[in-house]
Design an enzyme around this catalytic site. Structure first.
Site, PDB file in Angstrom:
ATOM      1  N   HIS A  69       0.839  -1.201   0.000  1.00 52.47           N
ATOM      2  CA  HIS A  69       0.000   0.000   0.000  1.00 52.47           C
ATOM      3  C   HIS A  69       0.881   1.261   0.000  1.00 52.47           C
ATOM      4  O   HIS A  69       0.620   2.208  -0.736  1.00 52.47           O
ATOM      5  CB  HIS A  69      -0.923  -0.020   1.227  1.00 52.47           C
ATOM      6  CG  HIS A  69      -1.684   1.255   1.455  1.00 52.47           C
ATOM      7  ND1 HIS A  69      -2.963   1.450   0.989  1.00 52.47           N
ATOM      8  CD2 HIS A  69      -1.335   2.403   2.090  1.00 52.47           C
ATOM      9  CE1 HIS A  69      -3.364   2.663   1.335  1.00 52.47           C
ATOM     10  NE2 HIS A  69      -2.395   3.260   2.002  1.00 52.47           N
ATOM     11  N   GLU A  70       1.908   1.243   0.819  1.00 54.51           N
ATOM     12  CA  GLU A  70       2.802   2.419   0.869  1.00 54.51           C
ATOM     13  C   GLU A  70       3.544   2.584  -0.455  1.00 54.51           C
ATOM     14  O   GLU A  70       3.773   3.712  -0.901  1.00 54.51           O
ATOM     15  CB  GLU A  70       3.789   2.310   2.044  1.00 54.51           C
ATOM     16  CG  GLU A  70       3.137   2.231   3.425  1.00 54.51           C
ATOM     17  CD  GLU A  70       2.044   3.272   3.677  1.00 54.51           C
ATOM     18  OE1 GLU A  70       2.106   4.368   3.085  1.00 54.51           O
ATOM     19  OE2 GLU A  70       1.118   2.986   4.458  1.00 54.51           O
ATOM     20  N   HIS A  88       1.466   4.419  -2.804  1.00 54.63           N
ATOM     21  CA  HIS A  88       1.578   5.878  -2.663  1.00 54.63           C
ATOM     22  C   HIS A  88       2.809   6.405  -3.400  1.00 54.63           C
ATOM     23  O   HIS A  88       2.760   7.460  -4.040  1.00 54.63           O
ATOM     24  CB  HIS A  88       1.674   6.275  -1.187  1.00 54.63           C
ATOM     25  CG  HIS A  88       0.368   6.205  -0.448  1.00 54.63           C
ATOM     26  ND1 HIS A  88      -0.784   6.785  -0.927  1.00 54.63           N
ATOM     27  CD2 HIS A  88       0.038   5.621   0.739  1.00 54.63           C
ATOM     28  CE1 HIS A  88      -1.780   6.563  -0.055  1.00 54.63           C
ATOM     29  NE2 HIS A  88      -1.298   5.851   0.957  1.00 54.63           N
ATOM     30  N   HIS A 123       2.869   9.100  -6.448  1.00 60.44           N
ATOM     31  CA  HIS A 123       3.724  10.288  -6.456  1.00 60.44           C
ATOM     32  C   HIS A 123       4.536  10.346  -7.744  1.00 60.44           C
ATOM     33  O   HIS A 123       4.617  11.385  -8.404  1.00 60.44           O
ATOM     34  CB  HIS A 123       4.640  10.254  -5.227  1.00 60.44           C
ATOM     35  CG  HIS A 123       5.451  11.502  -5.046  1.00 60.44           C
ATOM     36  ND1 HIS A 123       6.646  11.522  -4.382  1.00 60.44           N
ATOM     37  CD2 HIS A 123       5.237  12.771  -5.472  1.00 60.44           C
ATOM     38  CE1 HIS A 123       7.129  12.764  -4.400  1.00 60.44           C
ATOM     39  NE2 HIS A 123       6.293  13.531  -5.045  1.00 60.44           N
TER      40      HIS A 123
END
Ligand SMILES: [Zn+2]
Length: 240
Positions: A110-111, A114, A118
């Site tokens: 999940h990170e 991100h 980005h």
């Protein structure tokens, strides 16, 4: 202190019926937080067949996505995992970094979701990042304006400004939702495509991320309820 000031100006929190809105928010948030903890704990007991740790999976997914300049580091605490766009750091918590459970791998991916957002310049993440500095003080500024508006004898302009400031806080919570759901959707796809998790494992990981997503929904709901309360208490009525 602010509460005391408002109390001093006759807004009796103890008998304030709109306080129920705050309580509803608190209850929803508590339920969401309990749910994510229990779901994580449940799927944290199940080790992935790949045996990769969260940190290894994160590194591998970054490499596979061709993302350079993003580091993976350890952060203390539980469910404190995050990606910081300004430092380009993926921080994984105690129970994720060195852990190869399907819950841990879901959070790690999940990170990375991100980090990929980005890298791709995903719109809602960009908007969210621009809003961070405003929202960091927006919530307190909103209360300062409202208290100031009351001090000056219910000066409606300041009260409205305070409410407007809080609208930004609500907007921030709302824009967080697509960012979080998209990161989770990417996470499951990444784990599947890379073979880090497969079959049934993906379902468990999905449940953990879904529960985590609900905490953001709860956050948004709580903010909306608080805004509603501000409008009821201090919204644009004329003084009589
Ligand atoms: Zn997230």
């Amino acid at each position: 202190m602010i509460m005391a000031l408002i109390y001093g100006y006759g807004y009796r929190y103890y008998y304030d019926p709109t306080y129920i809105l705050v309580l509803i928010g608190v209850v929803i948030s508590l339920i969401a937080s309990a749910k994510v903890k229990s779901t994580f704990a449940r799927y944290n007991k199940r080790q992935s067949a790949s045996g990769m740790t969260g940190a290894q999976a994160a590194e591998r997914l970054l490499y596979a996505a061709g993302i350079q300049g993003v580091g993976v580091t350890h952060i203390a605490g539980n469910l404190t995992d995050n990606y910081n766009p300004s430092t380009g750091m993926v921080s994984l918590s105690d129970s994720v970094y060195n852990n190869s459970s399907i819950a841990a791998l879901g959070v790690a991916a999940h990170e990375i979701g991100h980090a990929i957002q980005h890298d791709e310049g995903y719109g809602p993440l960009k908007l969210r990042s621009t809003m961070v500095p405003v929202v960091n003080f927006g919530s307190s500024l909103s209360w300062i304006l409202i208290v100031a508006g009351l001090v000056f004898g219910r000066y409606q302009f300041l009260l409205n400004l305070g409410i407007l400031m809080f609208c930004l806080v609500v907007a921030f919570h709302l824009i967080t939702l697509p960012v979080e759901f998209d990161a989770s959707r990417r996470a499951i796809e990444l784990l599947d495509r890379s073979g880090i998790l497969y079959g049934d494992e993906l379902k468990g990981s999905k449940k953990v991320l879904k529960a985590a997503g609900f905490t953001y929904v709860a956050g948004a709901l709580t903010a909306i309820l608080q805004l509603l309360r501000l409008i009821i208490l201090f919204g644009g009525r004329d003084r009589d």
